[in-house]
Design a protein around this motif. Structure first.
Motif, mmCIF file in Angstrom:
data_model
loop_
_atom_site.group_PDB
_atom_site.id
_atom_site.type_symbol
_atom_site.label_atom_id
_atom_site.label_comp_id
_atom_site.label_asym_id
_atom_site.label_seq_id
_atom_site.Cartn_x
_atom_site.Cartn_y
_atom_site.Cartn_z
ATOM 1 N N UNK A 45 0.801 -1.233 0.000
ATOM 2 C CA UNK A 45 0.000 0.000 0.000
ATOM 3 C C UNK A 45 0.832 1.281 0.000
ATOM 4 N N UNK A 46 2.080 1.211 0.407
ATOM 5 C CA UNK A 46 2.950 2.387 0.408
ATOM 6 C C UNK A 46 3.113 2.929 -1.004
ATOM 7 N N UNK A 47 3.123 2.046 -1.983
ATOM 8 C CA UNK A 47 3.238 2.488 -3.375
ATOM 9 C C UNK A 47 1.996 3.274 -3.809
ATOM 10 N N UNK A 48 0.831 2.867 -3.347
ATOM 11 C CA UNK A 48 -0.399 3.590 -3.681
ATOM 12 C C UNK A 48 -0.402 4.967 -3.022
ATOM 13 N N UNK A 49 0.055 5.032 -1.778
ATOM 14 C CA UNK A 49 0.134 6.327 -1.084
ATOM 15 C C UNK A 49 1.089 7.252 -1.817
ATOM 16 N N UNK A 50 2.234 6.729 -2.223
ATOM 17 C CA UNK A 50 3.225 7.518 -2.949
ATOM 18 C C UNK A 50 2.648 8.056 -4.253
ATOM 19 N N UNK A 51 1.949 7.214 -4.992
ATOM 20 C CA UNK A 51 1.368 7.640 -6.267
ATOM 21 C C UNK A 51 0.261 8.667 -6.044
ATOM 22 N N UNK A 52 -0.564 8.448 -5.019
ATOM 23 C CA UNK A 52 -1.684 9.360 -4.760
ATOM 24 C C UNK A 52 -1.189 10.745 -4.349
ATOM 25 N N UNK A 53 -0.232 10.791 -3.439
ATOM 26 C CA UNK A 53 0.308 12.088 -3.003
ATOM 27 C C UNK A 53 1.048 12.761 -4.155
ATOM 28 N N UNK A 54 1.677 11.971 -5.010
ATOM 29 C CA UNK A 54 2.378 12.533 -6.160
ATOM 30 C C UNK A 54 1.459 13.224 -7.155
ATOM 31 N N UNK A 55 0.187 12.809 -7.199
ATOM 32 C CA UNK A 55 -0.778 13.425 -8.121
ATOM 33 C C UNK A 55 -1.493 14.625 -7.515
ATOM 34 N N UNK A 56 -1.379 14.813 -6.198
ATOM 35 C CA UNK A 56 -2.097 15.900 -5.527
ATOM 36 C C UNK A 56 -1.405 17.243 -5.753
#
Length: 84
Positions: A31-42
């Motif tokens: 799930x850390x990868x999903x958090x990284x991708x999500x914050x990267x798009x914000x």
């Protein structure tokens, strides 16, 4: 005879403490990868989290706000109360 020292060649069987890339620590479905991708798009500036990159030159320059937000989201998700 020369006084120069020869460079030592490391054996191929040397075991390293860390992998060459820290990305290898996380599985592809972590799930850390999903958090990284999500914050990267914000757009953190639009959310009021971003900061002006003006650094006065004294002290340590400010940390990237996205870098600070990722552990907060991870902690909330996993019910971790301390970030120390």
């Amino acid at each position: 005879m020369s006084n120069r020292r020869c460079q030592e060649v490391q054996s191929r069987s040397v075991v390293y403490l860390f992998p060459p890339c820290l990305d290898e620590y996380m599985a592809s479905d972590n799930p850390v990868r999903a958090i990284d991708a999500h914050v990267g798009m914000m757009d953190l500036w639009e959310l009021g989290i971003g900061h002006a990159n003006a650094h006065s030159g004294s002290g340590h320059p400010p940390y990237d706000q996205a870098t600070l937000l990722k552990p907060c989201i991870h902690g909330q998700r996993n019910r971790i109360r301390s970030y120390r």
